[in-house]
Design an enzyme around this catalytic site. Sequence first.
Site, PDB file in Angstrom:
ATOM      1  CG  ASP A 148      -2.064   0.998   1.105  1.00  0.00           C
ATOM      2  OD1 ASP A 148      -1.826   2.163   0.736  1.00  0.00           O
ATOM      3  OD2 ASP A 148      -3.223   0.619   1.381  1.00  0.00           O
TER       4      ASP A 148
ATOM      5  CB  SER B 118       2.823   2.786  -6.353  1.00  0.00           C
ATOM      6  OG  SER B 118       2.025   2.504  -7.478  1.00  0.00           O
ATOM      7  CB  ILE B 119       0.491  -2.389  -6.966  1.00  0.00           C
ATOM      8  CG1 ILE B 119       0.575  -3.827  -7.479  1.00  0.00           C
ATOM      9  CG2 ILE B 119      -0.599  -1.647  -7.731  1.00  0.00           C
ATOM     10  CD1 ILE B 119       1.522  -4.727  -6.701  1.00  0.00           C
TER      11      ILE B 119
ATOM     12  CB  CYS C 203     -19.630  26.703 -22.314  1.00  0.00           C
ATOM     13  SG  CYS C 203     -20.042  25.216 -23.182  1.00  0.00           S
TER      14      CYS C 203
ATOM     15  CB  CYS D  54      -8.220 -10.664 -21.436  1.00  0.00           C
ATOM     16  SG  CYS D  54      -9.987 -10.898 -21.638  1.00  0.00           S
TER      17      CYS D  54
END
Lengths: 631, 351
Positions: free
Chosen positions: A40, A87-88, A165, A431
């Site tokens: 983590d 970080s992974i 806008c 995949c």
Amino acid sequence: MALADSLFSCRVLVVGAGGIGCELLKNLVLTGFKNIEVIDLDTIDVSNLNRQFLFQKKHVGKSKAQVAKESVLRFCPSANITAYHDSIMNPDYNMEFFRNFQLVMNALDNRAARNHVNRMCLAADIPLIESGTAGYLGQVTVIKKGQTECYECQPKPTQKTFPGCTIRNTPSEPIHCIVWAKYLFNQLFGEEDADREVSPDTADPEAAWNPADAAARATASDQDGDIKRVSTKEWARSTGYDPVKLFNKLFKDDIMYLLTMDKLWKKRKAPLPLDWTEIQQIESSQEESCGMGLKDQQVLGVQGYTQLFRRSVETLRSQLIEKGEGAELVWDKDDPSAMDFVSAAANLRMNVFSMNMKSRFDVKSMAGNIIPAIATTNAVIAGLIVLEALKILNSDFDQCRTIFLNKQPNPRKKLLVPCALDRPNSNCYVCASKPEVTVKLNVHKTIVQALQDKILKEKFGMVAPDVQIEDGKGTILISSEEGETEANNNKFLSGFGIRNGSRLQADDFLQDYTLLVNVIHSEELEKDVEFEVVGDAPDKAPAPSAPEEGKNIANGNKDSAQPSTSSKAAAEDDDVLIIDSDEEPSSSTMEASPESSNRKRKHHDADDAASKRKRLDQQPSDDDEDIIALD
Amino acid sequence: LALALSRPRGEDNIISEEEAAQYDRQIRLWGLDAQKRLRGSRVLLVGLRGLGAEVAKNLILAGVKGLTLLDHEQVTEESRRAQFLIPVDADGQNQAQASLERAQLLNPMVEVKVDTDAVESKPDDFFFQFDAVCLTRCSKDLMVRVDQLCASRNIKVFCGDVYGYHGYMFSDLGQEHHYVEEKPKVVKGSNEANDGPEAKKGKVDPNETTMVKKTISFCSLKEALEVDWTNEKAKSSLKRTPADYFLLQVLLKFRTDKGRDPQPDSFAEDSQLFLQIRDDVLETMGLSSELLPNTFVSYCFSEMAPVCAVVGGVLGQELVKALSQRDAPHRNFFFFDGLKGSGVVDYFGSK
């Protein structure tokens, strides 16, 4: 028992040590898993303590993965736990790293990381258990290469963005004003962004009585000469960040300018400018906070927000001065003055546009993309994750399910709804055996940097793309090695001979992912739209399979469907299948990260440039899909 | 009809900065009023094994005023491995006592207490000091007794257990449980300032909600367990009835007869007894043994940690709902089948 042995010997990876992660680690060791690695990048915050039970107040500021490991070892000293404060997406965690594990379990809160882990697990052919929670709702599913859908088989609705806008000229909801206020913060105190202007948009097509007029205005504002283009920050500096002058420019002068664009107000209620002096003269009718409620939950009056505006500008101005020449502040929802400023500015604008004002508490929710969270939902989901894990380890793969946790039972009395897993999508751009996509863009107006950041990284989830043009020469357009193709960044694609029908081969070697991109040249993209993915566009995609209830997770819970107002955070948004509960990271998080923070910071910077996409319809139909809910 | 929500309990109505910071993410979900009610509530939790520890954690994190952990049993290696609050060197100590320190550390703002007596030995008035009672690992008779004396005093009663891959939760919130639900506000078109300058007639305003008051009634545990299955109506509803209800009856009888739950150590003997009790129980109810196939047996041994997490999560949340009087409670059973991954809410008892 064979299962007990495999529990003892297998190695599992837990990605994330937050709400789900803490519960998951506890369940894993109590169930008998011995070898666990947890990663983590985050540090502990006080707002985590209502549910991330492995942490105490004294741990605030420390690494989640590290403290989680220590807490678990206290009640299970024999567990073999490795913690990574990282970080992974760091390239250290390559295919070889993933191949160490028999199972990977995600406990994440953002899509970019989920996409990445999805690809790593596909590449390494390791089963992945994916999960998510938000409020009372949650979900678990299993991903196995070749046997089930991967995380990216079904397109997920992307982060809601608003046309320029709407933000600059015609806000109609509080969220528009909040987004405007955050842009304003950056223009005044932070990193200026040409894509995120706050001043009235003279080129608004809606404002022109005839099209030629709009074009003329647009040109006029670009040229030097009559209308000198001064950046908001420069202007503010020139006045010494005088709150009164700022106030009158933003909430009086600019509004009066908008009023001259009278076509805009034909069918809309016209904005009402504010005047500093007039407001000062109104008797303050504010009630004193009596302590009954949260101070933050009070909705102030115009006078109150005006005071707040002045105070916060003064404080932020001091912060800038302290930091020195060329300093920039970073938006942080947990920084009181930054939050005060956005709360004040947003509310003043809401008032100008006749909207009911909001409390700081509510503004913070929207500005910071805060998703409410409790311990029990995470506890249930983490329990379900381990039950799926046991099936996988026992090779009872046919027993694996997607399970939804609802707030109330469905008409068939189910609170927890198991559904059969789907087969992979043969057209999945991740995949499928040879993934391919078609992208519509303007080759004369799209620069290489945009292709890299907005298309390949943000849209297609690559972390470090390499791109070759299939032009017979194998011309290298983008290299993932730093600096190699930097010279190409600001050149237009057409400059490399890319045109209608060109094909680009994009690779991410870390993810072991190759994507063939077919280019279609178009000069007719809508305003604010830089590119479109053909055929696979989210608003054309079928709704993913859902429990018959569908209303909460599968179709996106409207209550928590806060469009992201972040400028720096990763593509957090409300997922259709898996809930993302990613908050804006507070700047302290980034500072606390270790060496590899460069990599991580790079990632965050890349996310900065959100692709401008037309606002998508967020409501796929409830009832179309065949639901395979099991009894 | 004036529906009375009980006034928020608690000595003061002020929420401190510390609480606001720590409970922020849950206040954003269930609101400040609910949090205050929680903060004024006292709960009794009986049984500190796997399920009990999960419920304790969930209630303490939620921020109740006080939680009493009651358990007369001693820590064994088995019981220590079943939960995460007991330190490794606590074998031989009282289970509740051993859990105290870690439980308290979960949230210093909650008063966590320990009681090492057997729940059977407690006099009636012991229970009256609580706003809610949660019974785990208790005999059927005890649960029926406690339910009877609590429900009449508006003390919320919960029961729950985990047997292997299976688990259940029961609740009795009394004859008149009042609660609120948050619903989106329907906005009528008007000229007044709204959340948007383009207000339409009767538009549901996603930014504004309103609280709707409701009342619901629950039956006693006794009634719930003594449903008559011999009448025609009951028989026709059998198909839609979760088998877990009957499994629970068998397991409660096992517990009463044997004084304990099925143990892996005596798997063969206990399996046989289980099947026998199944036959007896179902026969007494006038039902076929086929309702609970033999296969059930092997999945009912010892508390499984992930099942405790699921059941403890649902049970914990039901306690939070009942104490905070917010959101519709599940009525009146929740059954979890860890093999199938299905969780069902169903009502048993007089309608």
